[in-house]
Design a protein around this motif. Structure first.
Motif, PDB file in Angstrom:
ATOM      1  N   GLY A  48      15.423  -2.517  -1.943  1.00 47.35           N
ATOM      2  CA  GLY A  48      14.041  -2.890  -2.209  1.00 47.35           C
ATOM      3  C   GLY A  48      13.580  -2.629  -3.631  1.00 47.35           C
ATOM      4  O   GLY A  48      12.426  -2.910  -3.969  1.00 47.35           O
ATOM      5  N   ASP A 101      13.356   6.993   4.163  1.00 47.19           N
ATOM      6  CA  ASP A 101      12.080   6.690   4.816  1.00 47.19           C
ATOM      7  C   ASP A 101      11.776   7.667   5.945  1.00 47.19           C
ATOM      8  O   ASP A 101      10.610   7.962   6.226  1.00 47.19           O
ATOM      9  CB  ASP A 101      12.083   5.260   5.359  1.00 47.19           C
ATOM     10  CG  ASP A 101      11.829   4.230   4.271  1.00 47.19           C
ATOM     11  OD1 ASP A 101      11.801   4.624   3.088  1.00 47.19           O
ATOM     12  OD2 ASP A 101      11.668   3.046   4.597  1.00 47.19           O
ATOM     13  N   ARG A 105       8.381   9.811   6.197  1.00 50.31           N
ATOM     14  CA  ARG A 105       7.483   9.718   7.356  1.00 50.31           C
ATOM     15  C   ARG A 105       7.215  11.068   8.010  1.00 50.31           C
ATOM     16  O   ARG A 105       6.303  11.195   8.835  1.00 50.31           O
ATOM     17  CB  ARG A 105       8.065   8.763   8.407  1.00 50.31           C
ATOM     18  CG  ARG A 105       8.021   7.297   8.015  1.00 50.31           C
ATOM     19  CD  ARG A 105       8.215   6.402   9.234  1.00 50.31           C
ATOM     20  NE  ARG A 105       9.497   6.618   9.875  1.00 50.31           N
ATOM     21  CZ  ARG A 105      10.603   5.938   9.579  1.00 50.31           C
ATOM     22  NH1 ARG A 105      10.569   5.005   8.646  1.00 50.31           N
ATOM     23  NH2 ARG A 105      11.728   6.183  10.216  1.00 50.31           N
ATOM     24  N   SER A 141      11.791   5.307  -4.531  1.00 53.67           N
ATOM     25  CA  SER A 141      11.804   4.932  -3.111  1.00 53.67           C
ATOM     26  C   SER A 141      10.510   5.348  -2.424  1.00 53.67           C
ATOM     27  O   SER A 141       9.978   4.620  -1.575  1.00 53.67           O
ATOM     28  CB  SER A 141      13.002   5.578  -2.405  1.00 53.67           C
ATOM     29  OG  SER A 141      14.219   5.147  -2.969  1.00 53.67           O
ATOM     30  N   ASN A 150       7.832   2.884  -3.352  1.00 52.86           N
ATOM     31  CA  ASN A 150       7.963   1.651  -2.568  1.00 52.86           C
ATOM     32  C   ASN A 150       7.460   1.844  -1.138  1.00 52.86           C
ATOM     33  O   ASN A 150       6.806   0.963  -0.566  1.00 52.86           O
ATOM     34  CB  ASN A 150       9.424   1.199  -2.535  1.00 52.86           C
ATOM     35  CG  ASN A 150       9.796   0.373  -3.754  1.00 52.86           C
ATOM     36  OD1 ASN A 150       8.967   0.117  -4.617  1.00 52.86           O
ATOM     37  ND2 ASN A 150      11.046  -0.032  -3.838  1.00 52.86           N
ATOM     38  N   TYR A 151       7.777   2.997  -0.559  1.00 47.58           N
ATOM     39  CA  TYR A 151       7.338   3.296   0.805  1.00 47.58           C
ATOM     40  C   TYR A 151       5.811   3.343   0.876  1.00 47.58           C
ATOM     41  O   TYR A 151       5.194   2.752   1.776  1.00 47.58           O
ATOM     42  CB  TYR A 151       7.935   4.627   1.254  1.00 47.58           C
ATOM     43  CG  TYR A 151       7.365   5.162   2.546  1.00 47.58           C
ATOM     44  CD1 TYR A 151       7.744   4.627   3.774  1.00 47.58           C
ATOM     45  CD2 TYR A 151       6.435   6.203   2.532  1.00 47.58           C
ATOM     46  CE1 TYR A 151       7.212   5.114   4.961  1.00 47.58           C
ATOM     47  CE2 TYR A 151       5.901   6.695   3.710  1.00 47.58           C
ATOM     48  CZ  TYR A 151       6.288   6.149   4.923  1.00 47.58           C
ATOM     49  OH  TYR A 151       5.751   6.633   6.091  1.00 47.58           O
ATOM     50  N   PHE A 209       3.688   2.034  -1.269  1.00 46.60           N
ATOM     51  CA  PHE A 209       3.163   0.706  -1.607  1.00 46.60           C
ATOM     52  C   PHE A 209       3.107  -0.185  -0.366  1.00 46.60           C
ATOM     53  O   PHE A 209       2.151  -0.947  -0.168  1.00 46.60           O
ATOM     54  CB  PHE A 209       4.035   0.070  -2.686  1.00 46.60           C
ATOM     55  CG  PHE A 209       3.612  -1.320  -3.080  1.00 46.60           C
ATOM     56  CD1 PHE A 209       2.568  -1.520  -3.968  1.00 46.60           C
ATOM     57  CD2 PHE A 209       4.260  -2.428  -2.556  1.00 46.60           C
ATOM     58  CE1 PHE A 209       2.173  -2.805  -4.328  1.00 46.60           C
ATOM     59  CE2 PHE A 209       3.877  -3.716  -2.901  1.00 46.60           C
ATOM     60  CZ  PHE A 209       2.829  -3.903  -3.794  1.00 46.60           C
ATOM     61  N   SER A 210       4.134  -0.069   0.478  1.00 43.91           N
ATOM     62  CA  SER A 210       4.184  -0.894   1.690  1.00 43.91           C
ATOM     63  C   SER A 210       3.079  -0.523   2.679  1.00 43.91           C
ATOM     64  O   SER A 210       2.701  -1.323   3.529  1.00 43.91           O
ATOM     65  CB  SER A 210       5.552  -0.761   2.371  1.00 43.91           C
ATOM     66  OG  SER A 210       5.732   0.541   2.913  1.00 43.91           O
ATOM     67  N   ARG A 211       2.550   0.695   2.558  1.00 40.55           N
ATOM     68  CA  ARG A 211       1.496   1.166   3.457  1.00 40.55           C
ATOM     69  C   ARG A 211       0.098   0.808   2.952  1.00 40.55           C
ATOM     70  O   ARG A 211      -0.867   0.877   3.705  1.00 40.55           O
ATOM     71  CB  ARG A 211       1.608   2.685   3.641  1.00 40.55           C
ATOM     72  CG  ARG A 211       2.846   3.108   4.410  1.00 40.55           C
ATOM     73  CD  ARG A 211       3.094   4.608   4.274  1.00 40.55           C
ATOM     74  NE  ARG A 211       1.957   5.403   4.689  1.00 40.55           N
ATOM     75  CZ  ARG A 211       1.759   5.856   5.918  1.00 40.55           C
ATOM     76  NH1 ARG A 211       2.653   5.579   6.863  1.00 40.55           N
ATOM     77  NH2 ARG A 211       0.714   6.589   6.218  1.00 40.55           N
ATOM     78  N   GLY A 212      -0.002   0.471   1.679  1.00 42.80           N
ATOM     79  CA  GLY A 212      -1.284   0.050   1.135  1.00 42.80           C
ATOM     80  C   GLY A 212      -2.073   1.189   0.497  1.00 42.80           C
ATOM     81  O   GLY A 212      -1.674   2.353   0.525  1.00 42.80           O
ATOM     82  N   SER A 223       1.440   5.774  -8.232  1.00 40.73           N
ATOM     83  CA  SER A 223       1.525   6.369  -6.896  1.00 40.73           C
ATOM     84  C   SER A 223       0.222   7.026  -6.463  1.00 40.73           C
ATOM     85  O   SER A 223      -0.035   7.185  -5.269  1.00 40.73           O
ATOM     86  CB  SER A 223       2.654   7.402  -6.846  1.00 40.73           C
ATOM     87  OG  SER A 223       2.353   8.513  -7.685  1.00 40.73           O
ATOM     88  N   TYR A 273      -1.969   5.370  -3.920  1.00 41.74           N
ATOM     89  CA  TYR A 273      -1.407   5.277  -2.566  1.00 41.74           C
ATOM     90  C   TYR A 273      -1.374   6.639  -1.859  1.00 41.74           C
ATOM     91  O   TYR A 273      -0.664   6.815  -0.872  1.00 41.74           O
ATOM     92  CB  TYR A 273      -0.009   4.669  -2.624  1.00 41.74           C
ATOM     93  CG  TYR A 273      -0.005   3.302  -3.261  1.00 41.74           C
ATOM     94  CD1 TYR A 273      -0.626   2.221  -2.631  1.00 41.74           C
ATOM     95  CD2 TYR A 273       0.576   3.092  -4.507  1.00 41.74           C
ATOM     96  CE1 TYR A 273      -0.656   0.969  -3.230  1.00 41.74           C
ATOM     97  CE2 TYR A 273       0.552   1.839  -5.108  1.00 41.74           C
ATOM     98  CZ  TYR A 273      -0.067   0.787  -4.460  1.00 41.74           C
ATOM     99  OH  TYR A 273      -0.100  -0.452  -5.050  1.00 41.74           O
TER     100      TYR A 273
END
Length: 282
Positions: free
Chosen positions: A76, A155, A159, A187, A190-191, A193-196, A227, A230
């Motif tokens: 990614g 990830d 989490r 990474s 990116n994680y 960013f995917s969550r908004g 970052s 986010y």
């Protein structure tokens, strides 16, 4: 007691308790054995937020992950960012970074081994390119073993609602440690960013011995600055004063002033914008 108005209790000032605000990133700076790591541990514990600790010396304990077991996917990552990260960690010059980008830009990449294969299959026509290709491949081979046996997805670590340390002390090479830090930072970005966009502070990232990455160009600064929106706050633990661009976006805690810092304080202090406040860390 440990939290008040978004801040974390770190000790006392002349007028009462001192709270470290988490509306910005945090820099903990001080000379060797001045209590930087001890303070970072307290901030993580008192913040009561999920945290990832990039533990240079293996001092943080708790839930720990061996970096050899950490599975970091590069699938990614933007190809330019990937090459910049490899260039920073492996001390590649600008022409070498661009050469590497040419080799991988049209390839499907999932692991560092794919980068090595793409580089090996990249056709060159001059002696200088042959030498450059061999030099890059040689440096990649030095660090690739770290990422070959990963079984714990990054990830999964991100989490977690707990504090998870990545014990970098198990890595023998300096370049390996820097590369893991940069890949985890990218990474994690990116994680997130995917969550908004986040409404507030959601997690911490502690980078121990942060001077080893802060002096390595604009990539780290970009990832750190972006970052923040986010929900990530980065805690830099360093024995060097960071670049001004980092300090502008951070709250600085000095555990013990070093003469090269050029600060007019004799003990621990909290610095924010133009204010300098003496504190006693507890």
């Amino acid at each position: 007691m440990w939290r008040l108005g978004g801040g974390v209790f770190v000790g006392f000032r002349l007028t009462g308790p001192a709270f470290l605000p988490l509306d910005r990133h945090v820099v903990i700076a001080g000379s060797t054995r001045s209590g930087k790591t001890r303070l970072a541990k307290k901030i993580v514990a008192r913040a009561r937020l999920p945290a990832v600790v990039l533990d240079w010396h293996g001092e943080y304990g708790g839930v720990s992950v061996d970096p050899h077991l950490l599975k970091i996917s590069i699938e990614g990552l933007d190809k330019k960012l990937l090459c910049e990260i490899l260039g920073l960690a492996l001390n590649l010059n600008e022409p070498s970074v661009y050469f590497l980008y040419r080799a991988v830009r049209n390839r499907e990449l999932r692991t560092l081994r794919d980068v090595v294969v793409a580089l090996d299959e990249f056709l060159v026509s001059t002696k200088s390119e042959v030498e450059m290709k061999a030099a890059i491949a040689r440096r990649l081979e030095y660090v690739i073993d770290v990422f070959e046996g990963g079984r714990v997805p990054a990830d999964l670590v991100f989490r977690s609602r707990r504090v998870v340390s990545v014990d970098l002390s198990s890595l023998k090479l300096y370049e390996e440690r820097v590369l893991v830090i940069l890949f985890v930072l990218a990474s994690l970005y990116n994680y997130l960013f995917s969550r908004g966009i986040a409404k507030g502070v959601e997690r911490l990232l502690v980078i121990d011995e942060a001077q080893n990455v802060l002096r390595r160009g604009d990539v780290v600064k970009h990832l750190v600055f972006e970052s923040g929106k986010y929900g990530l706050r980065v805690v830099f633990v360093t024995n060097e004063m960071p670049p001004p661009e980092i300090l502008v976006h951070s709250t600085l805690v000095v555990t013990r002033p070093h003469r090269v810092y050029n600060l007019e304080v004799r003990g621990s202090a909290l610095l924010r914008d133009d204010s300098v406040e003496r504190i006693w860390i507890v």
